[in-house]
Write a protein that holds these residues in place. Sequence first.
Motif, PDB file in Angstrom:
ATOM      1  N   UNK A  84      86.204  31.467   6.864  1.00 32.25           N
ATOM      2  CA  UNK A  84      86.951  32.503   7.848  1.00 32.25           C
ATOM      3  C   UNK A  84      87.647  31.744   8.914  1.00 32.25           C
ATOM      4  N   UNK A  85      86.790  30.921   9.208  1.00 37.18           N
ATOM      5  CA  UNK A  85      87.437  29.910  10.375  1.00 37.18           C
ATOM      6  C   UNK A  85      88.615  28.918   9.917  1.00 37.18           C
ATOM      7  N   UNK A  86      88.502  28.506   8.656  1.00 36.10           N
ATOM      8  CA  UNK A  86      89.521  27.905   7.911  1.00 36.10           C
ATOM      9  C   UNK A  86      90.800  28.457   7.758  1.00 36.10           C
ATOM     10  N   UNK A  87      90.482  29.886   7.162  1.00 39.19           N
ATOM     11  CA  UNK A  87      91.651  30.719   6.671  1.00 39.19           C
ATOM     12  C   UNK A  87      91.309  32.123   7.291  1.00 39.19           C
ATOM     13  N   UNK A  88      91.586  32.520   8.341  1.00 36.37           N
ATOM     14  CA  UNK A  88      91.520  33.633   8.981  1.00 36.37           C
ATOM     15  C   UNK A  88      92.056  35.030   8.252  1.00 36.37           C
ATOM     16  N   UNK A  89      93.237  34.477   7.660  1.00 39.85           N
ATOM     17  CA  UNK A  89      93.920  35.501   6.892  1.00 39.85           C
ATOM     18  C   UNK A  89      93.354  35.985   5.286  1.00 39.85           C
ATOM     19  N   UNK A  90      92.296  35.056   5.191  1.00 38.15           N
ATOM     20  CA  UNK A  90      91.535  35.499   3.756  1.00 38.15           C
ATOM     21  C   UNK A  90      90.619  36.393   3.696  1.00 38.15           C
ATOM     22  N   UNK A  91      90.924  37.743   3.260  1.00 39.11           N
ATOM     23  CA  UNK A  91      90.323  39.073   3.181  1.00 39.11           C
ATOM     24  C   UNK A  91      88.948  38.775   2.614  1.00 39.11           C
ATOM     25  N   UNK A  92      89.076  38.314   1.468  1.00 44.04           N
ATOM     26  CA  UNK A  92      87.996  38.091   0.585  1.00 44.04           C
ATOM     27  C   UNK A  92      86.697  37.329   1.494  1.00 44.04           C
ATOM     28  N   UNK A  93      87.253  36.226   2.084  1.00 42.24           N
ATOM     29  CA  UNK A  93      86.255  35.580   2.831  1.00 42.24           C
ATOM     30  C   UNK A  93      85.578  36.546   3.852  1.00 42.24           C
ATOM     31  N   UNK A  94      86.250  37.257   4.485  1.00 41.15           N
ATOM     32  CA  UNK A  94      85.436  38.336   5.267  1.00 41.15           C
ATOM     33  C   UNK A  94      84.596  39.038   4.708  1.00 41.15           C
TER      34      UNK A  94
END
Length: 238
Positions: A84-94
């Motif tokens: 999440x921190x590295x790619x805040x635009x990653x929906x699946x990470x959230x």
Amino acid sequence: MKQIMIVFLLLPTLIWSQSNFEKAQKLFEAQKLFEAQKFDKAETLFESVLKEKPSDLKAIEYLGDIATQNKEWDQAVGYYKKLKQLKPSGANYFYKYGAALGMKALGVSKFKAFGMIDEVRGSFEQAIVLNPKHIEARWALIELNLQLPGIAGGSQSKAIKYSDELLKLSPIDGYLSRGHIDEYFKRYLDAERQYKHAIIVSKSKASYQMLANLYQKKMNQPEKAKTTLEEYKRTSIN
């Protein structure tokens, strides 16, 4: 089984001279064929990838997935949080972070779990903000709203809201989720109708299985459960 064994016999040849990431990826996927509970070799290789490339998103995600497979929720939460921190635009990470955090909450005290609920819910909601078509996040929010008491934010109306959204995105998910909600509140005839709608639009195994489970476990109609599963077998053959 023979085909699976061939994969393992050829694996050393397939990954010879490949990168640690590619080796780990193939080990991870191959072991999934065996439904293995441990991914030690793949985990070690992915960890070596991170030593060289600490911000490698795929390596971090695989490590989070391995931790999830092994039900090591603290580690899974840590990896997904980093994503999440590295790619805040990653929906699946959230979504994955929320799911892992939710599973972690099940193993702590009720007081501590109560303090984690907002972050779990917020992660699923953010996944939908980032990807308005995110199916799994809506399923997760439905379950969250069903399982939580009203004082902690649970809400049947919110669960139905997400089910209605699923119906627009994916009819099968819409009908199955609404059936699940009706089943949870013991509206078994309504649940039966929803599951039958899901069968009509999809003929999927999940649709037949959920209807059969309803008959078997909730409505005390084992013959209907048997007939439902036999119907699935006939349709899957044809």
